[in-house]
Scaffold this motif. Structure first.
Motif, PDB file in Angstrom:
ATOM      1  N   PRO A 295       0.789  -1.231   0.000  1.00  0.00           N
ATOM      2  CA  PRO A 295       0.000   0.000   0.000  1.00  0.00           C
ATOM      3  C   PRO A 295       0.825   1.287   0.000  1.00  0.00           C
ATOM      4  CG  PRO A 295      -0.120  -1.095   2.147  1.00  0.00           C
ATOM      5  CD  PRO A 295       0.664  -1.996   1.254  1.00  0.00           C
TER       6      PRO A 295
ATOM      7  N   ARG B 134      -7.544  -1.023  12.581  1.00  0.00           N
ATOM      8  CA  ARG B 134      -6.386  -1.901  12.821  1.00  0.00           C
ATOM      9  C   ARG B 134      -6.327  -2.997  11.758  1.00  0.00           C
ATOM     10  NH1 ARG B 134      -3.131  -0.550  16.775  1.00  0.00           N
ATOM     11  NH2 ARG B 134      -3.978   0.938  18.250  1.00  0.00           N
ATOM     12  N   ASP B 135      -5.108  -3.300  11.275  1.00  0.00           N
ATOM     13  CA  ASP B 135      -4.953  -4.340  10.256  1.00  0.00           C
ATOM     14  C   ASP B 135      -4.911  -5.715  10.913  1.00  0.00           C
ATOM     15  OD1 ASP B 135      -2.390  -4.816  11.209  1.00  0.00           O
ATOM     16  OD2 ASP B 135      -1.375  -3.814   9.543  1.00  0.00           O
TER      17      ASP B 135
ATOM     18  N   ASP C 126      -2.579  -7.593  11.684  1.00  0.00           N
ATOM     19  CA  ASP C 126      -1.522  -7.732  12.703  1.00  0.00           C
ATOM     20  C   ASP C 126      -1.825  -6.884  13.939  1.00  0.00           C
ATOM     21  OD1 ASP C 126       0.341  -9.505  11.478  1.00  0.00           O
ATOM     22  OD2 ASP C 126       0.958  -7.887  10.123  1.00  0.00           O
ATOM     23  N   GLY C 127      -2.975  -6.195  13.946  1.00  0.00           N
ATOM     24  CA  GLY C 127      -3.308  -5.329  15.069  1.00  0.00           C
ATOM     25  C   GLY C 127      -2.657  -3.952  14.976  1.00  0.00           C
ATOM     26  N   MET C 128      -1.970  -3.697  13.843  1.00  0.00           N
ATOM     27  CA  MET C 128      -1.283  -2.412  13.687  1.00  0.00           C
ATOM     28  C   MET C 128      -2.258  -1.344  13.198  1.00  0.00           C
ATOM     29  SD  MET C 128       1.727  -3.360  14.639  1.00  0.00           S
ATOM     30  CE  MET C 128       3.196  -2.471  14.075  1.00  0.00           C
ATOM     31  N   LEU C 129      -2.158  -0.163  13.794  1.00  0.00           N
ATOM     32  CA  LEU C 129      -3.045   0.948  13.446  1.00  0.00           C
ATOM     33  C   LEU C 129      -2.892   1.343  11.973  1.00  0.00           C
ATOM     34  CD1 LEU C 129      -3.841   3.989  15.604  1.00  0.00           C
ATOM     35  CD2 LEU C 129      -2.925   4.441  13.332  1.00  0.00           C
ATOM     36  N   VAL C 130      -4.013   1.618  11.330  1.00  0.00           N
ATOM     37  CA  VAL C 130      -3.983   2.137   9.961  1.00  0.00           C
ATOM     38  C   VAL C 130      -4.397   3.605  10.028  1.00  0.00           C
ATOM     39  CG1 VAL C 130      -4.726   1.814   7.575  1.00  0.00           C
ATOM     40  CG2 VAL C 130      -4.759  -0.134   9.151  1.00  0.00           C
ATOM     41  N   GLU C 131      -3.525   4.491   9.603  1.00  0.00           N
ATOM     42  CA  GLU C 131      -3.812   5.925   9.656  1.00  0.00           C
ATOM     43  C   GLU C 131      -5.059   6.266   8.832  1.00  0.00           C
ATOM     44  OE1 GLU C 131      -0.428   8.114   8.337  1.00  0.00           O
ATOM     45  OE2 GLU C 131       0.902   7.297   9.865  1.00  0.00           O
TER      46      GLU C 131
ATOM     47  N   ASN D  23       1.661   7.121   4.358  1.00  0.00           N
ATOM     48  CA  ASN D  23       2.031   7.440   5.741  1.00  0.00           C
ATOM     49  C   ASN D  23       2.085   8.966   5.900  1.00  0.00           C
ATOM     50  OD1 ASN D  23       4.195   8.162   7.823  1.00  0.00           O
ATOM     51  ND2 ASN D  23       3.976   5.976   8.190  1.00  0.00           N
TER      52      ASN D  23
ATOM     53  N   PHE E 237       2.484   1.973  15.785  1.00  0.00           N
ATOM     54  CA  PHE E 237       1.161   1.515  15.347  1.00  0.00           C
ATOM     55  C   PHE E 237       0.627   0.365  16.197  1.00  0.00           C
ATOM     56  CE2 PHE E 237       3.055   3.050  11.188  1.00  0.00           C
ATOM     57  CZ  PHE E 237       2.385   4.262  11.226  1.00  0.00           C
ATOM     58  N   LEU E 238       1.427  -0.144  17.134  1.00  0.00           N
ATOM     59  CA  LEU E 238       0.991  -1.243  18.007  1.00  0.00           C
ATOM     60  C   LEU E 238      -0.108  -0.776  18.968  1.00  0.00           C
ATOM     61  CD1 LEU E 238       4.482  -2.693  19.004  1.00  0.00           C
ATOM     62  CD2 LEU E 238       2.668  -4.014  17.881  1.00  0.00           C
ATOM     63  N   PRO E 239      -0.982  -1.690  19.378  1.00  0.00           N
ATOM     64  CA  PRO E 239      -1.977  -1.316  20.393  1.00  0.00           C
ATOM     65  C   PRO E 239      -1.284  -0.870  21.688  1.00  0.00           C
ATOM     66  CG  PRO E 239      -2.512  -3.457  19.418  1.00  0.00           C
ATOM     67  CD  PRO E 239      -1.143  -3.074  18.919  1.00  0.00           C
TER      68      PRO E 239
ATOM     69  N   PHE F 214       6.944  -4.276   6.761  1.00  0.00           N
ATOM     70  CA  PHE F 214       5.642  -3.795   7.239  1.00  0.00           C
ATOM     71  C   PHE F 214       4.680  -3.681   6.070  1.00  0.00           C
ATOM     72  CE2 PHE F 214       2.826  -0.228   8.571  1.00  0.00           C
ATOM     73  CZ  PHE F 214       2.344  -0.757   9.755  1.00  0.00           C
ATOM     74  N   ARG F 215       3.609  -4.448   6.065  1.00  0.00           N
ATOM     75  CA  ARG F 215       2.610  -4.422   4.983  1.00  0.00           C
ATOM     76  C   ARG F 215       3.236  -4.574   3.606  1.00  0.00           C
ATOM     77  NH1 ARG F 215      -0.570   0.504   7.726  1.00  0.00           N
ATOM     78  NH2 ARG F 215      -1.415  -0.653   9.457  1.00  0.00           N
TER      79      ARG F 215
ATOM     80  N   ALA G 282       6.963   2.857   5.633  1.00  0.00           N
ATOM     81  CA  ALA G 282       7.302   4.053   4.848  1.00  0.00           C
ATOM     82  C   ALA G 282       7.674   5.240   5.735  1.00  0.00           C
ATOM     83  CB  ALA G 282       6.136   4.418   3.925  1.00  0.00           C
ATOM     84  N   GLY G 283       6.981   5.393   6.862  1.00  0.00           N
ATOM     85  CA  GLY G 283       7.289   6.513   7.750  1.00  0.00           C
ATOM     86  C   GLY G 283       8.696   6.380   8.330  1.00  0.00           C
TER      87      GLY G 283
ATOM     88  N   PHE H 103       7.108  -7.541  15.798  1.00  0.00           N
ATOM     89  CA  PHE H 103       7.012  -6.090  15.996  1.00  0.00           C
ATOM     90  C   PHE H 103       7.357  -5.671  17.435  1.00  0.00           C
ATOM     91  CE2 PHE H 103       4.101  -6.448  12.235  1.00  0.00           C
ATOM     92  CZ  PHE H 103       4.946  -5.792  11.359  1.00  0.00           C
TER      93      PHE H 103
END
Lengths: 195, 195
Positions: free
Chosen positions: A82, A132-133, A135-140, A147, B15-17, B79-80, B86-87, B172
């Motif tokens: 992405p 969250r994707d 993997d539980g990772m936040l999606v902006e 990003n 991006f982790l919870p 990552f993805r 990317a960040g 992660f």
């Protein structure tokens, strides 16, 4: 007449089978707007014995062009996922760190969130709230193309990423967004040139 | 006694919870090596009306920390997709552009080529010769962890990316590679500190 301003041309374009030809097209467009395009494949990497590993030589050649460039145009079209090509994003960061002006385009109009949703199972955590994707990772969810560091780097300079709905089959070759960046650069530097 | 050197902690960790808790663990490890960790979520972004869009405020807070940092440690775990976040890659580029020392780690040991082969149909063009993905785009084959710009940026400074075979479920959060970077940084700056 002063020498033309130089522009570093970053993008996954260098991975195309016709990478050299595309670079030539880009450089011709640059000339039409009064700029000199610097393409990462311009500097032939020395194959002299002992010169060093080829990847390190390519890196040094690119960094020399990045330092020499007056500004940059980066192709942020999503690449193998992405987000934009990692090499291009690195070069964007380096140009900003070097204090240079950068213009960017992507040939896909959908937001980052929308693109992650297409390729992964994205769920809404209503407590945070956040997307969250798998993997539980936040999606902006800022409506950005990528990003936030990428979108904001350009927006802070006063020019958002140009988003073009290129035909999918042509997304690595369509130069509509590239030319829009050249027009913005011409407007941006018009004052400097008039001096 | 002089103030401790500051280190910018880049990575998809944010991006982790449990992003805040992981940042605290990283900062504690930094302190153990005599450094002060700067984590992107450290600076609370002002929610004052008119302060600006939240993504722009986050960008400005991160850039302020990047400029303030004496050096960086970047988490380049894929990552993805086959490349790093990317960040994080943007921040790596910016740190290098700002002339700072950077150490990097990834919690996946496989080469870029191997990872692209796992997620896409990659074919060998024996005429060039080159590996090409399903879009016809060249896949680098330098044995690097990621795009050559990323690996070479660190290698040029004298320290290759630390590659750790973390358990996939923990990729992660595993800090083995992070701590290896801290040890390298301690060795690297030992001379400065002795002064």
């Amino acid at each position: 007449m002063a020498a033309p301003l130089t522009v570093y041309l970053a993008g996954p374009d260098v991975f195309l089978p016709d990478a050299i030809a595309l670079g030539e097209r880009k450089k011709q467009l640059c000339a039409r707007y009064g700029f000199e395009g610097l393409y990462p494949l311009d500097d032939t990497v020395s194959a002299a014995p002992g010169a060093g590993p080829p990847d390190r030589l390519i890196y040094r050649a690119c960094v020399a062009l990045l330092r020499r460039a007056d500004f940059g145009i980066v192709n942020l079209t999503p690449f193998r996922g992405p987000s934009a090509d990692a090499g291009t994003v690195y070069e964007l960061g380096m140009l900003i760190g070097l204090g240079k002006t950068v213009f960017g385009y992507t040939n896909v109009t959908a937001d980052l969130l929308e693109r992650v949703q297409r390729s992964d199972s994205v769920t809404r955590d209503t407590a945070e709230p956040a997307w969250r994707d798998s993997d539980g990772m936040l999606v902006e969810d800022f409506g950005n193309a990528d990003n936030l560091m990428i979108d904001a780097a350009l927006a802070e300079q006063g020019h958002e990423i140009v988003r073009i709905a290129a035909p999918p089959a042509d997304r690595f070759r369509d130069l509509t967004g590239f030319e829009a960046c050249l027009q913005r650069a011409a407007d941006h530097f018009a004052g400097d040139r008039a001096r």
